[in-house]
Design an enzyme around this catalytic site. Sequence first.
Site: not given
Length: 485
Positions: A256-257
């Site tokens: 998700k980064r």
Amino acid sequence: MTASGVRVRIAPSPTGEPHVGTAYIALFNYLFAKKNGGEFILRIEDTDATRSTPEFEKKVLDALKWCGLEWKEGPDIGGPYGPYRQSDRKDIYTPYGQELLDKGHAFRCFCTPERLEKMREEQRAAGKAPKYDGLCLKYSAEEVRSKMAAGEGSVIRMKIPTEGSCDFTDGVYGDVSIPWDSVDMQVLIKGDGMPTYHMANVIDDHLMQITHVARGEEWLASVPKHILLYRYFGWEQPVFMHLSLMRNADKSKLSKRKNPTSISYYSALGYIPEALMNFLGLFFVQIAEGEELLTMDELSEKFDPENLSKAGAIFDIQKLDWLNGRWIREKLSEEEFQARVLDWAMENDRLKAGLRLSQSRISKLGELPELAGFLLKSDLGVDPSTFAKIKSPPEEILEILNTVQPDLEKILEWNVETIEAELRAIADRMGKKLKVVVAPLFVAVSGSSRSLPLFDSMAILGRSVVRQRLKLAAQAVASLVGPKN
């Protein structure tokens, strides 16, 4: 048991937004069961009591149902091998921990967290991989009883062979050999009596008669611990199959980064579940060019677990967009398309909540798209000019965006009250007035300086969409700040 005897499972942990990687593994198991006339089971692995929540469990169930996956047994429908939630099975595991102690396959460890951390630091400083050093193995039975009687806290660890290697055949990687001296003396039962993932996983798979364990390749290194437990208990082990991780186009692990990974994000943006499953299913089939558009039944027919790639499944968002567009244009009738649009707009009460907030803020219905349209947009198109009206300098705006993003992840239950409380706490920690902090968030989330109330808007959009919008806003503002010296 089924005629084929095949039983597979997906066992997600309800500790965050459901990941597309979970859908990827679940789809493989689902197709494997369909192909073999077997059964697909859902089990919730919530041994991490500090991070597991009922809200996240519901999100997991809702996301997998949205994907079109159906399970024969699970926490929501029950079954002959329940309960299907590990926290409800706590009393089942205790006798097995004692059995391993009695057989001499495990031992009590009284090491404190401080002692273990110091041990790991020293190992890392010496260039060694951190693992338990076996200190508590030396205690006699009398010493152990004395420590227990004195009330010293302990965990149960498994014993590991000191010589040789664990050799096994994986359904994807083939023959694998892992030296025993690289395997840690895993904690099996924690101090609170709950099992760790490894202990509960093996016991549950055995008791639920799971025949094939298909999961991500990150668990390949844990197989020796699991095989050892099967041997210690005298049980037949399942067939292990470790699927290549989903990766970004640059071959980095999907996270998700870097990119949106939540199933809820793709649902909120208007991807249809058939297209997402079609996209993920292409990693498990052999097809010719022009055969890409496949239904779940067609994926099942072409499913080929014997020819899986170990190179990594690339999550190509452009290909997903292309497939989603084809599904909308070619697979949906006019009536189905209209119904899908209405269902999507009403998802999580997005449209209804947006209209409720808009009613007191407009004088004409025609003002609605400009005021509340951001709730339905897939891309706000923010750029540096979007933030021009904010009084704070770019450096301060970027600081706020970069601080808020990770702090919002700490919220367990995502709603108006918790969002407001967290943002007020962030403002206090940063030593800034709340209005200074929310101003750039308002623009990042809605794309405009005139819109609906921020806390309500964030609650309606959902965590995954807000996360991505804040990330894109930070990228836009970072171009104004320039590189650090």
